[in-house]
Design an enzyme around this catalytic site. Structure first.
Site, mmCIF file in Angstrom:
data_model
loop_
_atom_site.group_PDB
_atom_site.id
_atom_site.type_symbol
_atom_site.label_atom_id
_atom_site.label_comp_id
_atom_site.label_asym_id
_atom_site.label_seq_id
_atom_site.Cartn_x
_atom_site.Cartn_y
_atom_site.Cartn_z
ATOM 1 N N GLU A 1 -18.956 10.275 -45.712
ATOM 2 C CA GLU A 1 -17.866 9.616 -46.444
ATOM 3 C C GLU A 1 -18.390 8.471 -47.316
ATOM 4 O OE1 GLU A 1 -14.919 8.612 -43.471
ATOM 5 O OE2 GLU A 1 -13.969 10.571 -43.670
ATOM 6 N N GLU B 1 -13.556 17.591 -41.741
ATOM 7 C CA GLU B 1 -12.798 16.874 -40.713
ATOM 8 C C GLU B 1 -11.316 17.156 -40.909
ATOM 9 O OE1 GLU B 1 -13.556 12.714 -40.352
ATOM 10 O OE2 GLU B 1 -15.733 12.955 -40.194
#
Length: 579
Positions: free
Chosen positions: A157, A233
């Site tokens: 991320e 995710e």
């Protein structure tokens, strides 16, 4: 030799394959239970396991590495392979994961001026040193070498954090230099600039999100072209923080998204099982205020914190069954819960009278943060004698983090938390005769997200202002609370003060159980010397999970370190959790 490739889709030995993965971190589950959880992952219909790798556990002190016991990632991955599962590894130096400091080792902050997650050479050199050792362990696990690992992730991320493209290229190339042979991916939210800022040339961008799956994939299509779509995710729930509410996912919405995502691409369920933030390993968030995560990482996952199959699991299994033949899996582990009842305190010990038994004090002109003293976690106590001090009228802590319990002549006068530490506080009736000032600081868990990570030194990194002047001359007691064997229980704990409370109890049949913390204020719990985590009366977590393998037939010892002096004369074990 097996071959895994990314082309217009994922291919295993030239055959198109759909990845249905579940996230479960080996470091949040006791090794005795790995097989049980992996069997349940396979029975769900998943063909792949995903896990982060926490740098801060594998290199707790600079240059000292640990891949044993609960950190034996090679054993974990090979166990998955034995069950026919493929594996996705996420070996980023930074993992987020609601984990202490996002997985970065605390000792990075010992260095003044440390800059994280960019091409800052001192930070980069530490990663070089870490990857050299890490990849000696994980490189042999790749599918190219007979193992089950099919993908590895570059950073994590990163698009939410920065835009140093050179850093992303460096991490990618360093992985390859150290033996990464499988395809690489990145993972970011597909909205805004995050997806673009987090990419690395040659690595497949994947998305992280928990809703509006079809729309998210549409956005990703425009950015990646004729490449496989994957949600790295798929958030099935969320995490809890102290003082907040327990989070429950939108099951109906998630089931629709799951179906939509599998109809078009690939998925990693985050989390399949959340597990537990044992010890001091919970992370924290900081936006408007400090929000430290609770001990349980239940996450409203498909398995409970202690590995029980939930109704959500069965509903997900039905959807997955539309896309994958569900295997018949014999669950080989029989795990029980027990309610062991109530036990009384065996003996107690005062903290102040045990400081020299717990640690070696450091004399210093001014307060020093944990990191400068080679301490990562736990508590740190600053003590000074001010014989001329008759009344404490005002106190202010400079560059202090998290939480402070302040005592005069070993009597509590003030507790400061978060932003309260940033301003001066006036006190009434804080009269003392001996002039002994003690400040007990707690590291509540370093923030694991946003640039505030660089400001996460714990304890006091500045000074202590007493009655409008900086005070000099301190005795500092690092209290990592790693070893309590030298605690002297001959000096009982005092009402309203920090202390240790020991319980000895006998059981015949070790099993999973849940420790109720009702009647206690705030602290940590050790079961047979294993730190099972934090408790705090503000909730939402009210019971701590005690895995059966931590218990033994016969006599067991439990020790509570309680910082508020708010105690109950007993503890109670239940066979159900309570949020």
């Amino acid at each position: 030799m097996d071959k895994f490739e990314i082309k217009d889709d994922f291919y295993l030995d030239d055959n198109r394959i759909k990845i249905i993965s579940g996230g479960m971190n080996y470091f949040r589950v006791l090794p005795e239970y790995w097989r049980d959880r992996l069997e349940k992952l396979k029975a769900l219909g998943c063909n792949t396991l995903e896990t982060y790798i926490p740098w801060n556990l594998h290199e707790k002190q600079k240059g000292t590495f640990d891949f044993s016991g609960m950190l034996d990632i090679a054993k974990y991955v090979k166990m998955a392979q034995e069950l026919g599962l493929m594996v996705i590894l996420r070996p980023s130096p930074y993992i987020c994961g609601e984990w202490e400091f996002g997985g970065l080792p605390y000792w990075l902050l010992k260095e003044d001026g440390m800059k994280l997650r960019c091409m800052y050479e001192p930070y980069i050199q530490h990663i070089r040193d870490y990857y050299k050792v890490l990849f000696e362990v994980i490189a042999p696990l790749q599918i190219t070498r007979g193992g089950p690992v099919i993908l590895m992730q570059v950073e994590n991320e990163y698009g939410y954090y920065g835009d140093d493209a050179a850093y992303m290229e460096f991490i990618k190339n360093l992985m390859i230099e150290n033996g990464c042979e499988v395809p690489l991916v990145t993972s970011d939210g597909p909205w805004g600039e995050a997806f673009d800022c987090g990419k690395a040339q040659g690595a497949l961008p994947t998305g992280n999100f928990g809703s509006k799956g079809k729309a998210q994939f549409e956005v990703m299509k425009k950015k990646i072209g004729n490449k496989p779509l994957m949600c790295m995710e798929f958030w099935v729930g969320w995490f809890d923080f102290w003082g907040g509410e327990h989070h429950i996912g939108d099951l109906d919405g998630h089931l629709k998204d799951l179906d939509d995502l599998l109809s078009e691409g690939h998925i990693n369920i985050y989390m399949f099982e959340g597990g537990t933030n044992f010890g001091f390993m919970n992370g924290a968030n900081y936006y408007e205020k400090l929000e430290p995560d609770v001990t349980s990482y239940d996450y409203d996952a498909l398995l409970t914190e202690d590995g029980r199959i939930t109704p959500k699991y069965k509903e997900y299994q039905k959807v997955i069954g539309k896309y994958m033949a569900l295997p018949e899996v014999h669950l080989s582990c029989h795990i029980e819960r027990r309610a062991y009842g109530t036990f009384g305190v065996t003996r107690t010990a005062d903290l102040f009278q045990n400081l020299d038994n717990l640690t070696a004090p450091v004399e210093n002109l001014y307060p020093v943060c944990m990191e400068k003293l080679n301490q990562g976690y736990g508590y740190i106590l600053y003590e000074s004698n001010l014989p001329e001090l008759k009344r404490l009228e005002k106190v202010r802590l400079w560059k202090a983090n998290d939480r402070a319990n302040i005592f005069l002549d070993e009597k509590p006068v003030l507790t400061l938390y978060d932003r309260e530490l940033l301003s001066g506080h006036e006190l009434k009736n804080a009269v003392c005769s001996n002039g002994k000032l003690d400040i007990l600081m707690e590291n509540m868990g370093r923030v694991n997200f946003t640039p505030i990570m660089e400001e996460q030194r714990k304890g006091i990194d500045g000074g202590v202002q007493v009655n409008d002047r900086l005070h000099f001359g301190w005795t500092i007691y690092p209290l990592p609370m790693e070893d309590l064997t030298n605690v002297d229980f001959g000096v009982p704990a005092k009402t309203g003060l920090p202390g240790f409370y020991e319980f000895q109890f006998e059981i015949d049949d070790p099993a999973d159980t849940f420790l109720d913390t009702d009647g206690w204020g705030k602290g940590i719990v050790f079961v047979n010397h294993f730190n099972i985590g934090r408790f705090w009366e503000i909730g939402p977590q009210k019971r701590l999970y005690v895995p059966g393998p931590l218990l033994k037939k016969g006599k067991n010892t439990l020790v509570i370190f309680e910082t508020e002096g708010k105690v109950s004369g007993s503890i109670q074990f239940y066979d159900e959790p309570e949020i």
